[in-house]
Design a protein around this motif. Structure first.
Motif, PDB file in Angstrom:
ATOM      1  N   ALA A 133      -2.425  16.341  50.618  1.00 40.82           N
ATOM      2  CA  ALA A 133      -2.739  15.248  51.761  1.00 40.82           C
ATOM      3  C   ALA A 133      -1.510  14.737  52.515  1.00 40.82           C
ATOM      4  O   ALA A 133      -1.714  14.811  53.775  1.00 40.82           O
ATOM      5  CB  ALA A 133      -3.459  14.128  51.074  1.00 40.82           C
ATOM      6  N   ASP A 152      -0.992  15.851  56.709  1.00 38.86           N
ATOM      7  CA  ASP A 152      -0.873  15.094  57.561  1.00 38.86           C
ATOM      8  C   ASP A 152       0.349  14.997  58.382  1.00 38.86           C
ATOM      9  O   ASP A 152       0.488  14.809  59.697  1.00 38.86           O
ATOM     10  CB  ASP A 152      -0.747  13.321  56.696  1.00 38.86           C
ATOM     11  CG  ASP A 152      -0.625  12.242  57.828  1.00 38.86           C
ATOM     12  OD1 ASP A 152      -1.452  12.515  58.698  1.00 38.86           O
ATOM     13  OD2 ASP A 152       0.115  11.307  57.310  1.00 38.86           O
ATOM     14  N   ALA A 158      -6.051  16.653  59.516  1.00 37.71           N
ATOM     15  CA  ALA A 158      -6.627  16.182  58.400  1.00 37.71           C
ATOM     16  C   ALA A 158      -7.225  17.372  57.549  1.00 37.71           C
ATOM     17  O   ALA A 158      -7.793  18.122  58.453  1.00 37.71           O
ATOM     18  CB  ALA A 158      -7.511  15.042  58.640  1.00 37.71           C
ATOM     19  N   HIS A 159      -7.391  17.207  56.291  1.00 40.49           N
ATOM     20  CA  HIS A 159      -7.931  18.652  55.818  1.00 40.49           C
ATOM     21  C   HIS A 159      -9.369  18.479  55.889  1.00 40.49           C
ATOM     22  O   HIS A 159     -10.037  19.417  56.088  1.00 40.49           O
ATOM     23  CB  HIS A 159      -7.423  18.583  54.201  1.00 40.49           C
ATOM     24  CG  HIS A 159      -7.964  19.680  53.498  1.00 40.49           C
ATOM     25  ND1 HIS A 159      -9.437  19.699  53.155  1.00 40.49           N
ATOM     26  CD2 HIS A 159      -7.317  20.755  53.107  1.00 40.49           C
ATOM     27  CE1 HIS A 159      -9.391  21.145  52.481  1.00 40.49           C
ATOM     28  NE2 HIS A 159      -8.382  21.520  52.311  1.00 40.49           N
ATOM     29  N   ARG A 160      -9.961  17.300  55.526  1.00 41.97           N
ATOM     30  CA  ARG A 160     -11.567  16.974  55.602  1.00 41.97           C
ATOM     31  C   ARG A 160     -12.163  17.768  54.658  1.00 41.97           C
ATOM     32  O   ARG A 160     -13.663  17.648  54.820  1.00 41.97           O
ATOM     33  CB  ARG A 160     -11.949  17.013  56.891  1.00 41.97           C
ATOM     34  CG  ARG A 160     -11.287  16.135  58.209  1.00 41.97           C
ATOM     35  CD  ARG A 160     -11.598  14.683  57.918  1.00 41.97           C
ATOM     36  NE  ARG A 160     -12.627  14.339  58.437  1.00 41.97           N
ATOM     37  CZ  ARG A 160     -13.877  14.140  57.669  1.00 41.97           C
ATOM     38  NH1 ARG A 160     -13.872  14.134  56.672  1.00 41.97           N
ATOM     39  NH2 ARG A 160     -15.021  13.823  58.485  1.00 41.97           N
ATOM     40  N   ARG A 161     -11.760  18.426  53.557  1.00 40.42           N
ATOM     41  CA  ARG A 161     -12.594  19.116  52.690  1.00 40.42           C
ATOM     42  C   ARG A 161     -12.116  19.255  51.423  1.00 40.42           C
ATOM     43  O   ARG A 161     -12.080  20.404  50.712  1.00 40.42           O
ATOM     44  CB  ARG A 161     -12.977  20.817  53.226  1.00 40.42           C
ATOM     45  CG  ARG A 161     -14.362  21.118  52.772  1.00 40.42           C
ATOM     46  CD  ARG A 161     -15.099  22.068  53.407  1.00 40.42           C
ATOM     47  NE  ARG A 161     -16.299  22.434  52.839  1.00 40.42           N
ATOM     48  CZ  ARG A 161     -17.531  21.913  53.059  1.00 40.42           C
ATOM     49  NH1 ARG A 161     -17.332  20.653  54.048  1.00 40.42           N
ATOM     50  NH2 ARG A 161     -18.616  21.981  52.794  1.00 40.42           N
ATOM     51  N   ILE A 162     -11.303  18.061  51.048  1.00 35.60           N
ATOM     52  CA  ILE A 162     -10.751  17.959  49.586  1.00 35.60           C
ATOM     53  C   ILE A 162     -12.108  17.341  48.523  1.00 35.60           C
ATOM     54  O   ILE A 162     -12.382  16.309  48.580  1.00 35.60           O
ATOM     55  CB  ILE A 162      -9.553  16.993  49.566  1.00 35.60           C
ATOM     56  CG1 ILE A 162      -8.708  17.440  50.511  1.00 35.60           C
ATOM     57  CG2 ILE A 162      -9.248  16.820  47.936  1.00 35.60           C
ATOM     58  CD1 ILE A 162      -7.345  16.388  50.696  1.00 35.60           C
ATOM     59  N   CYS A 203      -9.204  24.986  54.913  1.00 33.31           N
ATOM     60  CA  CYS A 203     -10.287  24.102  55.588  1.00 33.31           C
ATOM     61  C   CYS A 203     -10.025  24.500  57.274  1.00 33.31           C
ATOM     62  O   CYS A 203     -10.316  23.822  58.242  1.00 33.31           O
ATOM     63  CB  CYS A 203      -9.372  22.608  55.608  1.00 33.31           C
ATOM     64  SG  CYS A 203      -7.756  22.564  56.264  1.00 33.31           S
ATOM     65  N   CYS A 244     -20.359  18.321  55.050  1.00 33.19           N
ATOM     66  CA  CYS A 244     -19.623  17.765  53.766  1.00 33.19           C
ATOM     67  C   CYS A 244     -20.685  16.910  53.263  1.00 33.19           C
ATOM     68  O   CYS A 244     -21.291  16.154  54.211  1.00 33.19           O
ATOM     69  CB  CYS A 244     -18.264  16.901  54.263  1.00 33.19           C
ATOM     70  SG  CYS A 244     -17.180  16.604  53.283  1.00 33.19           S
ATOM     71  N   THR A 292      -5.949  10.960  57.905  1.00 31.42           N
ATOM     72  CA  THR A 292      -5.856  11.079  56.553  1.00 31.42           C
ATOM     73  C   THR A 292      -6.351  10.121  55.848  1.00 31.42           C
ATOM     74  O   THR A 292      -6.438  10.471  54.517  1.00 31.42           O
ATOM     75  CB  THR A 292      -4.207  11.116  56.706  1.00 31.42           C
ATOM     76  OG1 THR A 292      -3.750  11.312  55.491  1.00 31.42           O
ATOM     77  CG2 THR A 292      -3.799   9.617  57.029  1.00 31.42           C
ATOM     78  N   ASP A 326      -9.057  11.994  54.096  1.00 27.57           N
ATOM     79  CA  ASP A 326      -8.625  12.844  53.037  1.00 27.57           C
ATOM     80  C   ASP A 326      -8.418  12.047  51.958  1.00 27.57           C
ATOM     81  O   ASP A 326      -8.665  12.586  50.648  1.00 27.57           O
ATOM     82  CB  ASP A 326      -7.327  13.325  53.369  1.00 27.57           C
ATOM     83  CG  ASP A 326      -7.683  14.571  54.472  1.00 27.57           C
ATOM     84  OD1 ASP A 326      -8.776  14.891  54.255  1.00 27.57           O
ATOM     85  OD2 ASP A 326      -6.517  15.172  55.180  1.00 27.57           O
ATOM     86  N   GLN A 386     -11.464  11.306  49.976  1.00 31.80           N
ATOM     87  CA  GLN A 386     -12.005  12.354  49.298  1.00 31.80           C
ATOM     88  C   GLN A 386     -11.382  12.765  47.945  1.00 31.80           C
ATOM     89  O   GLN A 386     -11.723  13.198  47.007  1.00 31.80           O
ATOM     90  CB  GLN A 386     -12.155  13.798  50.299  1.00 31.80           C
ATOM     91  CG  GLN A 386     -12.965  13.573  51.410  1.00 31.80           C
ATOM     92  CD  GLN A 386     -13.168  14.672  52.185  1.00 31.80           C
ATOM     93  OE1 GLN A 386     -12.347  15.930  52.276  1.00 31.80           O
ATOM     94  NE2 GLN A 386     -14.498  15.105  52.815  1.00 31.80           N
TER      95      GLN A 386
END
Length: 679
Positions: free
Chosen positions: A143, A147, A152-156, A176, A185, A207, A210, A213
């Motif tokens: 994460a 950042d 942002a990852h957005r799929r943790i 991602c 999601c 972030t 993230d 998540q």
């Protein structure tokens, strides 16, 4: 859109496999469900240049754009502890029982399995100590790294974190870049500030999303199941608001000890109170930074009953209005709205400007149109939940995700949803929403400026415009979604032209520019084509002229992109000119032009055809010459009739000429007589 009223001819895939496809061999009979994403299906793949590598491939769905910025970032600087892309390209694959050309991304494949499988089964190697020490730290590092990389990852998710190998306790976070941020999601894995929007339109997030998540992932791992799976959207959302996400997710079960403290901090529903990297680091060091979560800002001073349900939270009331806008409009019209606001939202600043923007009382005396009712509900929903999604008819979209929601609507062929999106492109509606929520949602203005600039496209039915043009303007990375290209991947003008060459080769492609997707894609990616599309639009009802302009249009593109010969497309476009040739009145000229076209089309060079025969000019000359000939023939015919008609004594003209003749004869006789007498 898919399923539109264009002809059903499909473009064949290239006969020759791409270089990328020659290197990477995908086994579509070996799917990898645990690595598939909403963006595409995952399969086993072999790198022929290095067969020992353990890889997998994601075959992209055409209607879902990849995150190009993320791919480029990870390609240039890989992040440790995260699955990063190895390569990507276009190749022919056998999928769903047919050969297709698809965009494919290759990744290194961890072999230890997901922490929780896509069907909800926990990895047997999970244990509380591993979760608390190894996994939590690994998620924190990723994460922080993404950042720092600027996204942002957005799929943790627990399904998107894997053990590196069957024997290792190291974990890696999944990729991602094959799915836009937040698209499909699970709602429970989205922070509350994003969760109210449609699953295809939640937006980039940041972030903070993230870290939320990470909290959800740790909570699911602790209980060994996907706590958000199978939950009813409306009741789950209500529980999250009323009980907090942490308590509602696990059905009231707590996580004891310090891990529970960490998860509660990460899953705090108020962004300002949510734990991020600093708090996680302190937690690892044994320092507790527990924060108390409150949601008083969203509470109604007096609950409102709508459709038999009592609502004490503004966000839930806005959500209820949006789910039943017709009844919501009637309910709002029945209120003394100002008194209701003062009683229900005592702390709300209800200025005259906001009251004017809400415009609840408008049109009561004369009745309201269905669209004005929907706009009323949209305005009130924005007032109740200014940081929430834009709600209009069947759309609930976060303001930075309109492009994603629109792309999904087109990909799925949802015509009514596309219409709803098109009605958002209205200056009056956007201005009122900004007036209502701009102060509390400062990022709204920049998103709305983008929409306002696209209104001329959205409100036009002209070729090269319409909502198809809006789609490609807002999603420049998405391929052309014409039904003609169902089997192939077209994301550039060169790919479009070579695809049309193959389509023409099998006899298809008639009236290709009447395909609104092809026209809009060309208008967006072809560069400075407004003049050409204005000419095409003006000739839409004149098929011969349209075909001439179409040839000139594709000729220009062939030159602009320095393309090789296009014999099939050239032949198709020249054949389309035959009706225009038949209209030429001069037989000799018609034969000359036909011979010139036949000779030029053999070159496969559209520009040569276009420059050899200026058919519009020839048509204009032919019309002028024909008009002159018709005029001359009419004059000759009139004279012929005049000179050949039967003359009778009653004919006025004959009488007049007889009278003139008699006068002349009398005058001559008188002169002759006078001469004789003088002699």
């Amino acid at each position: 859109m898919r399923g539109s009223d264009v002809s059903a001819d499909k473009t064949p895939i290239p006969e020759v496999q791409s270089g990328f496809g020659e290197r990477y061999e995908i086994n579509t009979k070996a799917p990898l469900a645990d690595f598939s994403t909403p963006g595409g299906q995952a399969f086993m793949v072999v790198d022929k240049e290095n067969a020992e590598r353990t890889l997998y491939a994601v075959v992209q769905n055409n209607g879902i754009a990849v995150r190009n910025d993320v791919y480029k970032s990870l390609s240039s600087s890989m992040i440790s502890g995260m699955i990063c892309p190895v390569a990507r390209g276009v190749m022919n694959v056998s999928l769903d029982g047919r050969s297709q050309q698809r965009f494919v991304t290759i990744f290194e494949r961890p072999t230890g399995g997901p922490l929780i499988s896509s069907d909800g089964k926990p990895n047997p190697r999970l244990n509380p100590m591993l979760i608390k020490k190894n996994i939590a730290l690994a998620l924190l590092k990723v994460a922080v790294a993404v950042d720092k990389a600027g996204f942002a990852h957005r799929r943790i998710l627990p399904t998107n974190v894997y053990f590196a190998s069957p024997t290792s306790t190291d974990v890696v976070v999944g990729e991602c870049c094959t799915t836009p941020a937040g698209v499909r999601c699970p709602m429970g894995a989205e922070p509350l500030e994003l969760a109210f929007a449609d699953e295809t339109a939640r937006g980039e997030g940041n972030t903070s999303a993230d870290f939320y998540q990470i909290g959800v992932t740790l909570q699911c791992l602790n209980f060994g199941k996907l706590l958000y799976a199978g939950r009813d959207r409306n009741s789950f959302l209500t529980a999250r608001v009323n009980q907090t996400s942490y308590w509602s997710m696990a059905g009231g079960q707590d996580i004891p000890g310090t891990l529970g403290t960490l998860v509660r901090g990460l899953m705090a529903d108020e962004v300002e109170e949510r734990w991020h990297a600093e708090e996680m680091v302190s937690w690892f060091e044994g320092i507790s930074n527990s924060k108390r979560t409150t949601m008083k800002a969203w509470s109604l001073s007096r609950p409102t009953v709508f459709e038999g349900v009592s609502y004490a939270d503004r966000r839930l009331l806005a959500d209820a209005f949006a789910r039943n806008p017709q009844k919501a409009a009637a309910f709002l019209r029945s209120l003394d709205f100002t008194k209701w606001i003062q009683a229900s939202l005592r702390d709300e600043v209800y200025s005259e400007r906001v009251e004017k923007a809400l415009n609840v009382a408008a049109d009561k005396s004369v009745g309201s149109t269905a669209r004005s009712e929907m706009r009323l509900v949209s305005r009130v929903c924005m007032f109740l939940h200014p940081n929430g999604p834009i709600r209009y008819k069947d759309v609930s979209v976060n303001h930075d995700a309109i492009h994603l929601g629109l792309a999904a609507a087109f990909a799925e062929g949802k015509k009514s949803l596309i219409t709803s999106y098109s009605e958002l492109f209205d200056m009056k509606l956007l201005s009122s929403l900004l007036e209502i929520a701009g102060r509390l949602n400062p990022t709204l203005a920049s998103s709305f400026n983008v929409l306002k600039n696209l209104i001329p496209f959205a409100t036009s039915n002209q070729l090269g415009k319409g909502m198809e043009r809006v789609l490609y303007e807002m999603n420049p990375g998405i391929p052309c979604l014409s039904p003609r290209f169902d089997n192939i991947f077209v994301a550039s003008m060169k790919q479009l032209m070579t695809s049309l060459e193959r389509l023409a080769g099998k006899g298809g492609g008639s009236n290709i520019l009447f395909d609104r997707h092809v026209a809009a894609f060309c208008a967006r990616h072809g560069g400075s084509l407004d003049r050409e599309f204005n000419q095409l639009a003006a000739a839409q009802k004149d098929q011969p002229k349209f075909n001439i302009l179409a040839l000139d249009f594709f000729s220009m593109l062939q030159q602009r992109y320095k393309l090789d010969k296009l014999p099939n497309l050239t032949n198709k476009l020249v054949e389309n000119l035959k009706p225009a040739l038949k209209d030429l009145k001069d037989k000799k000229k018609r034969e000359e032009v036909s011979n010139l076209l036949d000779k030029a089309k053999k070159s496969g060079d559209l520009s040569k055809v276009s420059s050899s025969v200026n058919l519009l000019q020839i048509q204009a000359e032919d019309r002028r010459e024909f008009a002159a000939a018709v005029s001359e023939m009419a004059f000759i015919e009139r004279e012929r009739k005049r000179l050949t008609r039967k003359i009778v004594f009653q004919d006025p003209e004959a009488q007049l000429k007889g009278l003139k003749g008699a006068r002349n004869l009398s005058a001559v006789t008188a002169i002759g007589l006078a001469v004789v007498l003088m002699l």
